[in-house]
Design a protein around this motif. Structure first.
Motif, PDB file in Angstrom:
ATOM      1  N   ARG A 112       0.825  -1.212   0.000  1.00 17.31           N
ATOM      2  CA  ARG A 112       0.000   0.000   0.000  1.00 17.31           C
ATOM      3  C   ARG A 112       0.860   1.264   0.000  1.00 17.31           C
ATOM      4  O   ARG A 112       0.432   2.310  -0.485  1.00 17.31           O
ATOM      5  N   ALA A 141       1.673   1.682  -3.558  1.00 17.44           N
ATOM      6  CA  ALA A 141       0.489   2.142  -4.293  1.00 17.44           C
ATOM      7  C   ALA A 141       0.167   3.600  -4.002  1.00 17.44           C
ATOM      8  O   ALA A 141      -0.481   4.257  -4.802  1.00 17.44           O
ATOM      9  N   GLY A 142       0.597   4.085  -2.833  1.00 17.83           N
ATOM     10  CA  GLY A 142       0.310   5.466  -2.470  1.00 17.83           C
ATOM     11  C   GLY A 142      -0.845   5.609  -1.509  1.00 17.83           C
ATOM     12  O   GLY A 142      -1.324   6.712  -1.285  1.00 17.83           O
ATOM     13  N   PHE A 143      -1.311   4.505  -0.923  1.00 16.71           N
ATOM     14  CA  PHE A 143      -2.392   4.589   0.060  1.00 16.71           C
ATOM     15  C   PHE A 143      -1.856   4.822   1.467  1.00 16.71           C
ATOM     16  O   PHE A 143      -2.603   5.152   2.371  1.00 16.71           O
ATOM     17  N   SER A 148       0.094  11.326  -4.927  1.00 18.05           N
ATOM     18  CA  SER A 148      -1.026  10.536  -4.425  1.00 18.05           C
ATOM     19  C   SER A 148      -1.284   9.344  -5.342  1.00 18.05           C
ATOM     20  O   SER A 148      -0.800   9.289  -6.472  1.00 18.05           O
ATOM     21  N   ALA A 149      -2.086   8.423  -4.833  1.00 17.70           N
ATOM     22  CA  ALA A 149      -2.299   7.143  -5.530  1.00 17.70           C
ATOM     23  C   ALA A 149      -2.777   7.346  -6.967  1.00 17.70           C
ATOM     24  O   ALA A 149      -2.383   6.591  -7.857  1.00 17.70           O
ATOM     25  N   ARG A 207       0.149   7.853  -9.451  1.00 15.46           N
ATOM     26  CA  ARG A 207       1.291   6.945  -9.520  1.00 15.46           C
ATOM     27  C   ARG A 207       1.138   5.968 -10.687  1.00 15.46           C
ATOM     28  O   ARG A 207       0.006   5.608 -11.041  1.00 15.46           O
ATOM     29  N   GLU A 266     -10.786   3.389  -2.682  1.00 11.11           N
ATOM     30  CA  GLU A 266      -9.357   3.273  -2.973  1.00 11.11           C
ATOM     31  C   GLU A 266      -9.150   2.824  -4.409  1.00 11.11           C
ATOM     32  O   GLU A 266      -8.252   3.313  -5.094  1.00 11.11           O
ATOM     33  N   ASP A 318      -7.014   4.574  -7.177  1.00 10.11           N
ATOM     34  CA  ASP A 318      -5.956   3.809  -7.827  1.00 10.11           C
ATOM     35  C   ASP A 318      -6.094   3.888  -9.341  1.00 10.11           C
ATOM     36  O   ASP A 318      -5.107   3.864 -10.065  1.00 10.11           O
TER      37      ASP A 318
END
Lengths: 361, 290
Positions: A48, A51-53, A72-73, A76, B190, B194
């Motif tokens: 994570r 991933a940017g979380f 931020s996610a 990326r 999320e 993503d």
């Protein structure tokens, strides 16, 4: 192969809890990389973070040469397949796959073709119009894969993607994921607690314990030459015996409790091994029970069958040997003519110094 | 138990169980409703009721400008109350669902229901105190020098009705929206990020569509009771804030014209039914898409 992802001195704290401890890691372009470890070891946190979380508490993360601090996610070059798959329930399969294409400059028809291609790639050609809730677990996972791969990320992150599937489906998906990875050539990072899954699929595996990387190697090295007791016991089955190193030279002289004295090649011991007490690891399949009339040129020790577990193709014996703390587990293929021994049978066990691993502690 | 009994044990038990609520519903719901329907086709003849069938009441109710105005105003006020309530309730529900620690959520819901601890009537009176000419709001605003004269557009008109009802129905809107938001799998948010969406576009593309059933439920729960509300317009509405329920009351009790009141009640009911069905249909559409 060039390094695609570089982590340097990455730490992550949740309050007082130290989730990632000083992680240094380089992941190569185009490899299938696995983060393996028991639950709570920090492998998902590490994924994570990439991933940017999750923000790192300290240390740096570079993807494709770019510093990811403050990125931020959604900015990326990574995409993720979530453990729950996270399929949008209000969208159709096709809309799910096209979700990330909103800012894509291509035209509507071209996007639709891309969606169909992505679905075909994961074996769901023609499913675009289906409702997401009408899919099985395996199909959901394929949709999640197609949805991530259509964006052609530099890295695909997979968070325990197979844990929700039954055994047959899981094995089938393992093969498919490997095929897919070779086909698209994207770096895959897989998080799993299943050592078999990691061994089957990965080019390299990082075994994690309590926020640290215990060992990073290819599957074969990891299995044959674990560098610590915890790696050795986490991956596959391993018998541990007490031993004492008496002399270190071109070969290492070692006294193994119950088995006797032998010399092992230096690469089977950790670097800088010194005379003193050490643990000795032996894999069950490198030991052999000598049945009636069988002979061997390997070394032999006498023992008594303590426990028998019959698996059909294999039988696992626990054999008690004088001077060895715990009975040794030995796996034997059930070849033609081989009997299954009863508990209490006196038997001979063949062993070989080439299969010993010396472990610190 | 006799063998030839035509009812099985289970059927008897079922009948025994439902008979009491059934009689209750019949006496207190179906009979009055039936009476209203009948009345609406009769005529008041001073103290007597002329039971000859007639559509005159409906003709009068639909053609009289005062009735049309009142029905229109009722719809407009109920619509405004619903819009204000739901628009204000959404951020509160969102905050409790997404930004309050899980262990504190029940405390927050508990706090949201505090207005219900006092009677509806007392709450309406409190709004009178707050919104009045010499009320809390006006004296405060004058005290800090924001206004020179008391505001008059906040009491004894439709605005006052909207403010009071929106406050009274806030929890009814917050709860269904909160439940809908709670049901959203957080990994979906999320996943959206993503896949390249920002927090704002994630809200628009994922959170809001998934919260829609809760919003539709909130709209229905607020709209249906407010359109027939009688107490609030009576107390804070003034002459221009009166609604159809007040006219129905007037017809029945003051003007002694029960049939016309009944016809007005039926028309109001039909309006609510049509709008409610439209929303149920909308909700179905949302629900079917998942």
């Amino acid at each position: 192969m060039t390094d695609l992802i570089t982590l340097q001195g990455v730490n992550k704290y949740y309050g007082d809890y130290h989730a990632l401890r000083q992680i240094d890691l380089k992941i190569r372009q185009g490899e299938f990389f696995s983060l393996l470890g028991p639950s709570g070891c920090g492998k998902t946190t590490l994924l994570r973070t990439i991933a940017g979380f999750e923000e790192t508490s300290s240390g740096s993360l570079h993807i494709d040469g770019r510093d990811m601090r403050g990125v931020s996610a959604n900015h990326r070059p990574t995409n993720m397949v979530f453990q729950s798959y996270a399929i949008f329930p209000h969208l159709s399969v096709g809309e799910n796959v096209a979700f990330g294409l909103r800012k894509d400059p291509r035209g509507k028809a071209e996007k639709a073709r891309a969606v169909e291609r992505a679905l075909e790639m994961v074996g769901l050609g023609g499913y675009g119009g289906r409702r997401a809730h009408a899919l099985s677990g395996g199909q959901r996972q394929r949709v999640a894969l197609a949805r991530a791969l259509i964006l052609e990320p530099k890295v695909l992150l997979l968070d325990e993607p197979l844990s929700a599937l039954d055994k047959k489906m899981r094995e089938q998906m393992q093969v498919e994921l490997m095929r897919l990875q070779r086909q698209v050539g994207i770096t895959f990072i897989l998080v799993t607690h299943d050592q078999e899954e990691a061994l089957v699929m990965s080019d390299r595996i990082a075994v994690m314990f309590e926020g640290e990387i215990g060992q990073l190697d290819d599957p074969e090295t990891l299995y044959r030459r674990p560098n610590s007791k915890r790696v050795a016991s986490f991956i596959g089955l391993m018998n541990f015996l007490r031993g004492r190193v008496t002399e270190v030279g071109a070969q290492i002289e070692v006294e193994v409790a119950g088995l006797g004295r032998c010399a092992v090649p230096a690469e089977q011991a950790p670097a800088g091994a010194a005379p003193g007490d050490m643990s000795i690891g032996i894999r069950p399949e490198t030991l052999a029970i000598l049945f009636e009339g069988e002979t061997t040129d390997r070394r032999v020790v006498r023992g008594m069958v303590d426990e028998v577990v019959y698996y059909g193709d294999m039988t696992y014996y626990d054999v008690r040997i004088e001077g060895v703390e715990k009975p040794l587990t030995i796996s034997m293929k059930n070849l033609i003519g081989r009997p299954v021994l009863d508990v209490g049978t006196a038997t001979r066990v063949a062993w070989d110094e080439r299969s010993l691993v010396l472990l610190a502690g | 138990m006799r063998k030839d009994s035509r009812l099985s044990d289970e059927e008897r038990r079922t009948i025994a169980l439902i008979s009491v609520p059934f009689v209750y519903a019949l006496l207190l719901l179906a009979l009055p409703l039936g009476a209203i329907v009948l009345f609406s086709f009769w005529t008041q003849d001073f103290l007597d009721i002329d039971t000859a069938f007639t559509l005159d009441n409906y003709r009068e109710a639909l053609s009289g400008p005062i009735y049309r105005t009142l029905i229109g105003r009722s719809l407009w006020i109920a619509g405004s109350v619903t819009a204000v309530t739901v628009i204000l309730a959404f951020p509160i529900a969102y905050f409790v669902s997404f930004h309050v620690q899980p262990s504190r959520k029940s405390l927050w819901l508990f706090l949201i229901t505090i207005p219900f601890w006092t009677s509806y009537l007392i709450r309406v009176f409190l709004w009178k105190v707050i919104l009045g000419y010499n009320g809390v709001l006006n004296t405060s605003l004058q005290g800090v020098g924001l206004i020179d004269e008391p505001l008059t557009f906040i009491l004894y008109n439709a605005n006052a009705v909207v403010i009071t009802l929106a406050h009274a129905f806030a929890p009814f809107a917050i709860l269904p929206i909160f439940v809908a938001l709670e049901k959203i799998d957080r990994s979906l948010l999320e996943a959206s990020q993503d896949l390249g969406e920002s927090k704002v576009t994630t809200f628009l593309r994922v959170t809001l569509p998934l919260a829609m059933p809760g919003v539709v439920a909130a709209v229905l729960i607020v709209f249906i009771p407010t359109i027939g509300d009688y107490v609030t317009p009576r107390l804070v509405g003034g002459p221009n804030g009166l609604m159809i329920a007040n006219m129905i009351q007037t017809q029945f009790l003051r003007l002694n014209n029960a049939p016309l009141g009944a016809a007005l009640a039926i028309i109001a009911m039909i309006c609510v039914t049509v709008i409610a069905l439209a929303f149920v249909w909308l909700n179905r559409k949302w629900l079917r898409s998942r």
